[in-house]
Design a protein around this motif. Structure first.
Motif, mmCIF file in Angstrom:
data_model
loop_
_atom_site.group_PDB
_atom_site.id
_atom_site.type_symbol
_atom_site.label_atom_id
_atom_site.label_comp_id
_atom_site.label_asym_id
_atom_site.label_seq_id
_atom_site.Cartn_x
_atom_site.Cartn_y
_atom_site.Cartn_z
ATOM 1 N N SER A 1 10.841 21.130 2.606
ATOM 2 C CA SER A 1 9.753 20.272 2.146
ATOM 3 C C SER A 1 10.120 18.812 2.376
ATOM 4 O O SER A 1 11.276 18.418 2.198
ATOM 5 C CB SER A 1 9.437 20.520 0.662
ATOM 6 N N THR A 2 9.125 18.027 2.758
ATOM 7 C CA THR A 2 9.352 16.629 3.142
ATOM 8 C C THR A 2 8.299 15.741 2.514
ATOM 9 O O THR A 2 7.107 16.077 2.492
ATOM 10 C CB THR A 2 9.284 16.486 4.676
ATOM 11 N N ILE A 3 8.724 14.592 2.015
ATOM 12 C CA ILE A 3 7.788 13.617 1.458
ATOM 13 C C ILE A 3 7.299 12.698 2.569
ATOM 14 O O ILE A 3 8.104 12.150 3.333
ATOM 15 C CB ILE A 3 8.451 12.800 0.336
ATOM 16 N N VAL A 4 5.988 12.564 2.683
ATOM 17 C CA VAL A 4 5.397 11.677 3.696
ATOM 18 C C VAL A 4 4.674 10.514 3.021
ATOM 19 O O VAL A 4 4.370 10.554 1.827
ATOM 20 C CB VAL A 4 4.440 12.446 4.634
ATOM 21 N N HIS A 5 4.397 9.483 3.821
ATOM 22 C CA HIS A 5 3.894 8.210 3.302
ATOM 23 C C HIS A 5 2.699 7.744 4.122
ATOM 24 O O HIS A 5 2.669 7.910 5.344
ATOM 25 C CB HIS A 5 5.026 7.168 3.382
ATOM 26 N N ARG A 6 1.711 7.164 3.448
ATOM 27 C CA ARG A 6 0.578 6.504 4.096
ATOM 28 C C ARG A 6 0.320 5.170 3.414
ATOM 29 O O ARG A 6 0.498 5.041 2.204
ATOM 30 C CB ARG A 6 -0.697 7.354 4.023
ATOM 31 N N ARG A 7 -0.120 4.190 4.175
ATOM 32 C CA ARG A 7 -0.519 2.885 3.652
ATOM 33 C C ARG A 7 -2.036 2.768 3.660
ATOM 34 O O ARG A 7 -2.697 3.263 4.579
ATOM 35 C CB ARG A 7 0.064 1.748 4.491
ATOM 36 N N LYS A 8 -2.580 2.079 2.678
ATOM 37 C CA LYS A 8 -4.021 1.871 2.624
ATOM 38 C C LYS A 8 -4.407 0.766 3.594
ATOM 39 O O LYS A 8 -3.838 -0.330 3.570
ATOM 40 C CB LYS A 8 -4.461 1.511 1.204
ATOM 41 N N ILE A 9 -5.382 1.049 4.460
ATOM 42 C CA ILE A 9 -5.851 0.072 5.440
ATOM 43 C C ILE A 9 -7.121 -0.609 4.956
ATOM 44 O O ILE A 9 -7.274 -1.825 5.064
ATOM 45 C CB ILE A 9 -6.097 0.756 6.796
ATOM 46 N N SER A 10 -8.037 0.179 4.425
ATOM 47 C CA SER A 10 -9.287 -0.347 3.876
ATOM 48 C C SER A 10 -9.704 0.548 2.721
ATOM 49 O O SER A 10 -8.969 1.472 2.348
ATOM 50 C CB SER A 10 -10.376 -0.396 4.956
ATOM 51 N N GLU A 11 -10.869 0.313 2.162
ATOM 52 C CA GLU A 11 -11.306 1.050 0.973
ATOM 53 C C GLU A 11 -11.243 2.559 1.156
ATOM 54 O O GLU A 11 -10.832 3.289 0.252
ATOM 55 C CB GLU A 11 -12.733 0.632 0.604
ATOM 56 N N ASP A 12 -11.635 3.047 2.329
ATOM 57 C CA ASP A 12 -11.691 4.493 2.550
ATOM 58 C C ASP A 12 -10.810 4.952 3.702
ATOM 59 O O ASP A 12 -10.970 6.073 4.190
ATOM 60 C CB ASP A 12 -13.134 4.929 2.823
ATOM 61 N N LYS A 13 -9.879 4.124 4.127
ATOM 62 C CA LYS A 13 -9.064 4.492 5.288
ATOM 63 C C LYS A 13 -7.581 4.278 4.998
ATOM 64 O O LYS A 13 -7.191 3.269 4.432
ATOM 65 C CB LYS A 13 -9.473 3.669 6.512
#
Length: 314
Positions: free
Chosen positions: A60-72
């Motif tokens: 199992s691996t933890i992944v990351h995302r950054r918020k670009i806009s309100e819905d993206k």
């Protein structure tokens, strides 16, 4: 007598009324044909961390995302502190300066191959190197699913020999930077069965967790919620409108939304006509193919569904 019967009917209908139907969280983006589970959103709402787990829970691996806009959100990357051992169950401190998670990675503090709780801290260059938070929280047994409150207390799951049941939820208080000996929550939460994966609101106003094997279990393990009153947890209530015959677990709340993981799917055990190969591959490669996904629903509706009418007047 008539008024009493009308009140009784109203209370009954109130508790039978379903909460808002949970929806897949970012269908096709976060919730996909892979197995996604246990997520955390940073207090400022600009970062998202969640786990992608292999079949049979091998890795199992933890992944990351950054918020670009309100819905993206940005494309997913493996978190800078993850990707070599099995890591899962990220959880932010309320100030966003620390991120806790569970991992089976090796460390100088232990000789056994078990899951411990680790922490990384925000620096000017990103996250620090992971640090095992050590004894008395971590032991030679497994420790899972950290949840941090405003006063620094850590709630987590463990299977200890002297626990209340087969698996329990514990709390360890933080005093002068040192965690106290963990204490199991009382029988308003823990039972002689399995209780695990608890999310606790930073102000400790409510706790959401999963239990397996209770009489009102839908079959695979259900989400339960307890609210705190006069400093004590009230008996936990099955969040029935959220639960399915599959395992429903890994609760998390951010702002007005409630998130959880579920293995619910769209696969039928029998069919009226033979399935084609094209239909088969489409089904098995789809989001609802039996892998786990992340769902969301209104937090207000969730709490309303498990509280008595008198409590909802507050």
């Amino acid at each position: 007598m008539k008024k009493f019967l009308l009140l009784l009917l109203w209370i009954t209908l109130y508790h039978l009324a379903p909460a808002q139907v949970p929806s897949l969280f970012l269908d096709g983006v976060v919730s996909t044909n892979l197995s996604e589970r246990d997520m955390a959103i940073s207090p400022d709402g600009n970062e998202m961390y969640y786990t992608i787990q292999s079949n049979q829970h091998v890795f199992s691996t933890i992944v990351h995302r950054r918020k670009i806009s309100e819905d993206k959100w940005s494309a997913a990357d493996v978190a800078t502190f993850s990707g070599m051992s099995s890591d899962l169950e990220p959880s932010f401190s309320p100030d966003g300066k620390k991120l806790y998670f569970s991992s089976d990675r090796a460390s100088a503090e232990k000789s056994s191959k078990d899951y411990d709780i680790w922490v990384v801290e925000k620096t000017s260059n990103g996250w620090s190197s992971p640090k095992n938070i050590g004894w008395p929280v971590n032991t030679t047994a497994n420790e899972f699913y950290p949840s941090i409150t405003n006063d620094g207390s850590i709630y987590f799951t463990a299977e200890y020999d002297k626990g209340v049941g087969k698996e329990d939820i514990y709390v360890s208080k933080l005093t002068d930077g040192i965690f106290s000996n963990p204490v199991p929550l009382d029988t308003a939460i823990n039972s002689k069965l399995w209780e695990f994966n608890a999310f606790v609101a930073p102000d400790e106003s409510f706790i959401a967790f999963t239990s397996y094997g209770r009489k009102d279990d839908h079959g695979g393990g259900d989400l339960y919620i307890s609210v705190k009153s006069n400093g004590a947890w009230k008996p936990a209530v099955n969040a029935s409108a959220l639960n399915s015959p599959q395992l429903d677990y890994c609760p998390f709340s951010f702002q007005d939304e409630f998130y959880f993981t579920s293995g619910r799917h769209s696969i039928k055990a029998t069919r009226e006509s033979p399935i084609t190969y094209k239909e088969l591959t489409k089904l098995y490669n789809g989001t609802l193919n039996g892998s786990e996904n992340i769902y969301k629903v209104s937090l207000k509706e969730v709490l309303k569904s498990v509280m008595s009418p008198d409590q909802n007047k507050d």
